[in-house]
Design an enzyme around this catalytic site. Structure first.
Site, mmCIF file in Angstrom:
data_model
loop_
_atom_site.group_PDB
_atom_site.id
_atom_site.type_symbol
_atom_site.label_atom_id
_atom_site.label_comp_id
_atom_site.label_asym_id
_atom_site.label_seq_id
_atom_site.Cartn_x
_atom_site.Cartn_y
_atom_site.Cartn_z
ATOM 1 N N TYR A 116 -4.363 1.021 8.181
ATOM 2 C CA TYR A 116 -3.250 1.356 7.288
ATOM 3 C C TYR A 116 -2.990 2.850 7.358
ATOM 4 C CZ TYR A 116 -0.276 1.662 3.157
ATOM 5 O OH TYR A 116 0.787 1.893 2.311
ATOM 6 N N ASP B 197 -6.716 9.619 10.959
ATOM 7 C CA ASP B 197 -6.112 9.509 9.634
ATOM 8 C C ASP B 197 -7.222 9.729 8.611
ATOM 9 O OD1 ASP B 197 -5.057 8.767 7.225
ATOM 10 O OD2 ASP B 197 -4.000 7.009 7.990
ATOM 11 N N LYS C 81 -4.554 12.443 -0.524
ATOM 12 C CA LYS C 81 -5.489 12.028 -1.586
ATOM 13 C C LYS C 81 -6.360 13.168 -2.116
ATOM 14 C CE LYS C 81 -5.112 7.216 -0.236
ATOM 15 N NZ LYS C 81 -4.477 6.292 -1.147
HETATM 16 C C1 LIG Z 1 -5.718 5.744 5.447
HETATM 17 C C2 LIG Z 1 -4.396 5.994 4.773
HETATM 18 N N1 LIG Z 1 -3.431 6.642 5.440
HETATM 19 C C3 LIG Z 1 -2.248 6.905 4.884
HETATM 20 C C4 LIG Z 1 -1.948 6.502 3.598
HETATM 21 C C5 LIG Z 1 -0.612 6.783 3.002
HETATM 22 O O1 LIG Z 1 -0.708 7.754 2.012
HETATM 23 P P1 LIG Z 1 0.382 7.823 0.851
HETATM 24 O O2 LIG Z 1 0.221 6.598 0.014
HETATM 25 O O3 LIG Z 1 0.066 9.102 0.145
HETATM 26 O O4 LIG Z 1 1.735 7.862 1.517
HETATM 27 C C6 LIG Z 1 -2.914 5.820 2.859
HETATM 28 C C7 LIG Z 1 -2.632 5.368 1.487
HETATM 29 O O5 LIG Z 1 -3.376 4.646 0.871
HETATM 30 C C8 LIG Z 1 -4.173 5.551 3.461
HETATM 31 O O6 LIG Z 1 -5.121 4.847 2.815
#
Ligand SMILES: Cc1ncc(COP(=O)(O)O)c(C=O)c1O
Length: 438
Positions: free
Chosen positions: A147, A242, A270
């Site tokens: 994700y 990521d 986060k």
């Molecule tokens: C691993 C990862 N990448 C990207 C994102 C996307 O971040 P955002 O919700 O701040 O757009 C998330 C969100 O949960 C995530 O868990």
């Protein structure tokens, strides 16, 4: 005592009805608590959240992860208040934003330069744009079950679809241009052989491999991340980590430190800004140079911008958060508290007679009911999703908040007493799943 939702105040019920009236699905995004345990939060303090009727929850949702110090940490509140009195936004690099970039650069080996953005989704989206601009290639490879937010490229194969058909990508959202189906390749997480083969076969068109180093709650197999590093380097493909979840959560230096892996570009969000809206793309200087605004007009200029990017309130919150996280023993404690909860959940499962376990790492993991090792998204899909979700809902009913069926995040505010209380609640919740599996 389990929460009795029929005892919601009229005011609380009316607020929930208004949420449904004015917000699609009464929600902000993917996540809506099931009706039987839905509530409107009034305030958060430390590891606890209180709803508008004053009910207390031990909070492992933590705003979907950012609140690594818990709610309303005094140092964060003070830093944000002081910055608010000086101005909330400038659209110029402010001192807190410059210092936060410096901290990130010092913490993460790949982060020679940093571009702040608004969300994790933007961070991964722009990391991929940078990779395409840098390599002059268009395709990206991501992992099944990974994700990376809600961007068009990210919303492919976030879960398995039918029989194995790598590298075919399955769109998860309506509204994604079908031409992108050809631009995304899917590989199985933790399967280095298949992934290396796909990278080699598609190298001429492949700009980046993007990976969640801890994919959802699935840790990387030994050698998997270094293997990706080696294969991507060999073919001139950028490796994008990521670190939106793992950055400043698994260790001060995120997954790069915790798993000992290098990358070219990383996405952060986060924990980086402790619950205020800010995220970042960070990477090698020669890659990040492509978004230097002085390049505007040249064919290799990669546009990355946003009105509120690098917002000083969020940057001040981030700096205050990192100052706390830098204290000795913080990460040992995050891991220890999380691991005692993970072990305790497995023990509760044994007691009640269900195969409950909690794959992940101490600071972030997901309770799962199911037999066998979980190495990739297909293993995860074989678990008992219904019972796992039901257990989550029953836990929320017990006043233990997280996303049912998904992750639990640990904060520095969680105490041993919180863990004990959670385990007592987990035993009651699991017993109800056993008694009535429907
Ligand atoms: C691993 C990862 N990448 C990207 C994102 C996307 O971040 P955002 O919700 O701040 O757009 C998330 C969100 O949960 C995530 O868990």
């Amino acid at each position: 005592m389990a929460i009795d939702v029929t005892a919601r105040s009229a005011r609380h019920t009316a607020l929930l009805e208004d949420a449904d009236r004015y917000l699609p699905g009464g929600a902000f995004g993917l996540f809506r608590l099931p009706d039987e345990v839905r509530f409107v939060p009034r305030e958060g303090r430390g590891s606890k959240l209180y709803d508008v009727d004053g009910r207390e929850y031990v909070d492992y949702l933590l705003g979907s992860g950012p609140l690594i110090l818990g709610h309303a940490h005094p140092a964060v509140v003070q830093a944000v208040s002081e910055q608010a009195a000086r101005g909330s936004h400038f659209y110029l690099p402010s001192k807190p934003a410059i210092r936060l970039a410096e901290e990130l650069s010092r913490a993460a080996p790949c982060a020679e330069q940093v571009r702040f953005v608004g969300s994790g989704s933007e961070a991964t989206f722009f990391a991929l744009r940078l990779a395409r601009a840098f390599t002059g290639r268009d395709k990206i490879l991501k992992f099944e079950g990974g994700y990376h937010g809600v961007g068009d490229y990210a919303q492919y194969s976030t879960a398995p679809h039918g029989p194995v058909d790598y590298p075919l990508a399955h769109p998860e959202s309506a509204g994604i241009p079908r031409v992108l189906d050809e631009q995304v390749l899917i590989a199985p997480f933790n399967d280095l052989e298949t992934t290396t083969r796909l990278i080699a076969e598609h190298a001429a068109e492949l700009a980046a491999v993007i990976v969640e180093p801890l994919q959802r709650s699935i840790p990387p197999a030994p050698g998997f991340l270094p293997g990706l590093r080696a294969a991507s380097r060999e073919h001139g493909v950028l490796l994008v980590l990521d670190e939106v979840v793992t950055g400043f959560r698994l260790a001060w230096g995120g997954a790069q430190e915790h798993y000992g892996v290098e990358c070219d570009v990383a996405a952060y969000g986060k924990a980086l800004s402790g619950g205020y809206p800010l995220a970042a793309v960070a990477g090698r200087r020669d890659v990040m140079a492509l978004c230097d605004p002085r390049r505007s007009g040249s064919t290799d200029y990669a546009v990355i911008s946003g009105t509120l990017s690098g917002n000083p309130l969020a940057a001040a919150a981030g700096l205050a958060t990192l100052a706390e996280l830098r204290q000795p023993g913080v990460y040992e404690r995050l891991h220890a508290v999380g691991n005692s909860l993970r072990d305790g959940l497995a023990e509760v499962g044994r007691k009640v007679g269900l195969p409950l376990h909690a794959p992940g790492e101490g600071p972030v993991f997901a309770p799962v009911i199911g037999e066998g090792e979980i190495a990739d998204a297909r293993d995860l899909a074989r678990a008992d999703a219904r019972a796992t979700y039901r257990f989550g809902v029953e836990l929320v009913r017990e006043g233990i908040l997280f996303t049912p069926g998904s992750k639990m995040y640990i904060s520095t505010a969680h105490t041993d007493a919180d863990v004990d209380r959670t385990l007592v609640a987990a035993e009651r919740a699991l017993a109800r799943v056993v008694a009535d599996p429907s």
